[in-house]
Design an enzyme around this catalytic site. Structure first.
Site, PDB file in Angstrom:
ATOM      1  N   GLY A 155     -20.597  76.106  78.028  1.00  0.00           N
ATOM      2  CA  GLY A 155     -20.341  76.536  79.401  1.00  0.00           C
ATOM      3  C   GLY A 155     -19.094  75.843  79.905  1.00  0.00           C
ATOM      4  NE  ARG A 156     -19.862  76.295  85.430  1.00  0.00           N
ATOM      5  CZ  ARG A 156     -20.676  77.086  86.122  1.00  0.00           C
ATOM      6  NH1 ARG A 156     -20.179  77.996  86.912  1.00  0.00           N
ATOM      7  NH2 ARG A 156     -21.983  76.953  86.056  1.00  0.00           N
ATOM      8  CB  ILE A 157     -19.610  70.608  81.101  1.00  0.00           C
ATOM      9  CG1 ILE A 157     -19.865  70.560  82.611  1.00  0.00           C
ATOM     10  CG2 ILE A 157     -19.441  69.188  80.554  1.00  0.00           C
ATOM     11  CD1 ILE A 157     -21.206  69.956  83.017  1.00  0.00           C
ATOM     12  NE  ARG A 178     -28.850  81.138  75.166  1.00  0.00           N
ATOM     13  CZ  ARG A 178     -29.408  81.226  76.359  1.00  0.00           C
ATOM     14  NH1 ARG A 178     -30.584  81.786  76.479  1.00  0.00           N
ATOM     15  NH2 ARG A 178     -28.808  80.749  77.439  1.00  0.00           N
ATOM     16  CB  ILE A 237     -23.192  64.369  78.582  1.00  0.00           C
ATOM     17  CG1 ILE A 237     -22.450  65.601  78.047  1.00  0.00           C
ATOM     18  CG2 ILE A 237     -22.530  63.091  78.137  1.00  0.00           C
ATOM     19  CD1 ILE A 237     -21.094  65.815  78.709  1.00  0.00           C
ATOM     20  CB  ALA A 238     -27.169  68.437  77.517  1.00  0.00           C
ATOM     21  NE  ARG A 239     -30.947  67.990  83.725  1.00  0.00           N
ATOM     22  CZ  ARG A 239     -29.807  67.738  84.349  1.00  0.00           C
ATOM     23  NH1 ARG A 239     -28.865  67.032  83.756  1.00  0.00           N
ATOM     24  NH2 ARG A 239     -29.579  68.187  85.574  1.00  0.00           N
ATOM     25  CD  GLU A 268     -32.669  61.217  82.709  1.00  0.00           C
ATOM     26  OE1 GLU A 268     -32.128  61.282  81.600  1.00  0.00           O
ATOM     27  OE2 GLU A 268     -32.088  61.500  83.774  1.00  0.00           O
ATOM     28  CG  HIS A 286     -28.673  61.542  84.369  1.00  0.00           C
ATOM     29  ND1 HIS A 286     -29.795  62.325  84.188  1.00  0.00           N
ATOM     30  CD2 HIS A 286     -27.680  62.420  84.688  1.00  0.00           C
ATOM     31  CE1 HIS A 286     -29.511  63.592  84.399  1.00  0.00           C
ATOM     32  NE2 HIS A 286     -28.219  63.684  84.701  1.00  0.00           N
ATOM     33  CB  ILE A 287     -23.473  57.380  85.222  1.00  0.00           C
ATOM     34  CG1 ILE A 287     -23.084  56.885  83.814  1.00  0.00           C
ATOM     35  CG2 ILE A 287     -24.526  56.488  85.851  1.00  0.00           C
ATOM     36  CD1 ILE A 287     -22.341  55.558  83.811  1.00  0.00           C
TER      37      ILE A 287
HETATM   38  C1  DGY Z   1     -26.214  67.533  86.939  1.00  0.00           C
HETATM   39  O1  DGY Z   1     -25.472  67.858  87.844  1.00  0.00           O
HETATM   40  O2  DGY Z   1     -26.991  68.318  86.407  1.00  0.00           O
HETATM   41  C2  DGY Z   1     -26.139  66.119  86.496  1.00  0.00           C
HETATM   42  O3  DGY Z   1     -26.894  65.899  85.358  1.00  0.00           O
HETATM   43  C3  DGY Z   1     -26.570  65.204  87.618  1.00  0.00           C
HETATM   44  O4  DGY Z   1     -27.950  65.296  87.763  1.00  0.00           O
END
Ligand code: DGY
Length: 330
Positions: A155-157, A178, A237-239, A268, A286-287
């Site tokens: 996606g964008r990130i 996908r 850095i996703a979830r 977390e 989560h920063i």
């Molecule tokens: C988001 O924007 O989804 C970041 O993980 C901050 O929660």
């Protein structure tokens, strides 16, 4: 009459001032940790709520809070929302896309560099007073420039990371998603679509940027880690939940892969104890979107969604826009 809105977590005072001009506002500036029952109690009679990714909005909460019309998440991810239940209850959800893309992509790259080049491990060594002299192989890490970056989720990130990798670090970028990007976007990112198997087997560094969904649960577990190079690094850095953290800790301990950089964790703020015990993992709380200007932009966008919806019956970044057709102003 002004609508009643709850801001469920501490936010910038300026954002509260903006909201207070439109709403009867309840806040949580001490940032008290509420149970789900306390959140539900705080939400009684509220038409809107500003949440972060930590507050769960599910069918039970919606049933217990019949006045609720909008939940504005101060996050781009919204796996804390049961969006189907919200749509069924006629509650609008919104998130904060775009405003955090580059900040988060910067952080993903920083975590990749810190992990591959063993920066946290080396810093702990120095602070512990263990550095006595230079040595040719001391904290020798993996090359980043010129290597192959695999991106899972584009996606964008993911695209922001691809551009940094290709144009800033001369990396070959491969991705799996996908849906494949159109040719113009692929070319701007200098990225090539590959199967998930090819991604895992070919990359020197794997960056996870896909949104969490039940289908993405443990998208990277023991079988996927086993396909990666023993020299590879993994960055999440996703979830939390996209990686099987127990399997990852075992893979890092056994040398299945070389290192990992993790900003998100299963369950977390708890972190799997096996990860805490390892030196070849860089752990951050989560920063990825945490710069003051970006967090302010996220809070402003969440506030703007509340104002636009409850005052004007519209929304800036709705997740279930079908709700808007039946929307009424407060
Ligand atoms: C988001 O924007 O989804 C970041 O993980 C901050 O929660």
């Amino acid at each position: 009459m002004k609508a009643a809105v709850l801001v469920a977590r501490a936010v910038f005072p300026e954002v509260l001032e903006k909201l207070a001009a439109h709403f009867e506002l309840s806040t949580n500036q001490p940032d008290a940790v509420w149970t789900q029952a306390q959140l539900i109690s705080q939400l009684q009679g509220k038409q809107g709520v500003l949440t972060t990714g930590s507050e769960r909005v599910d069918a039970a909460l919606l049933a217990a809070c019949p006045a609720l019309k909008i939940c504005a998440n101060m996050a781009v991810g919204f796996n804390n929302f049961d969006l189907d239940a919200m749509s069924a209850a006629g509650v609008l959800g919104s998130n904060t896309p775009d405003v955090l893309t580059d900040t988060t992509a910067d952080f993903g790259f920083a975590l990749l560099l810190a992990t591959a080049r063993r920066m946290a491990e080396a810093e702990h060594f120095l602070r512990a007073g263990l550095w006595s002299r230079w040595r040719y192989d001391m904290f020798a890490g993996a090359e980043v420039h010129g290597s192959t970056l695999g991106i899972l989720g584009m996606g964008r990130i993911g695209q922001g990371i691809a551009r940094r990798a290709a144009h800033g670090f001369g990396m070959q970028v491969i991705y799996h998603n996908r849906s494949r990007l159109d040719a113009a976007t692929e070319s701007a990112c200098a990225a090539r679509w590959v199967s998930k198997t090819e991604l895992l087997q070919s990359c020197d560094h794997l960056m996870l940027v896909l949104p969490y969904s039940p289908q993405a649960h443990h998208a990277v577990g023991a079988p996927e880690l086993a396909q990666m190079k023993p020299t590879a690094t993994l960055v999440n850095i996703a979830r939390g939940g996209i990686v099987d953290d127990a399997a990852l800790a075992a893979a890092l301990r056994q040398g299945t892969i070389a290192a990992a950089g993790l900003d998100v964790f299963e369950g977390e703020p708890r972190v799997h104890p096996d990860l805490l015990a390892l030196s070849n993992v860089v752990l951050t709380p989560h920063i990825a979107s945490a710069t003051l200007s970006t967090r302010r932009a996220m809070a402003d966008l969440a506030a703007d969604n509340l104002i636009r919806f409850l005052v004007h019956g519209q929304a800036v970044t709705p997740l279930n826009p079908q709700i808007l057709n039946g929307a009424a102003s407060a």
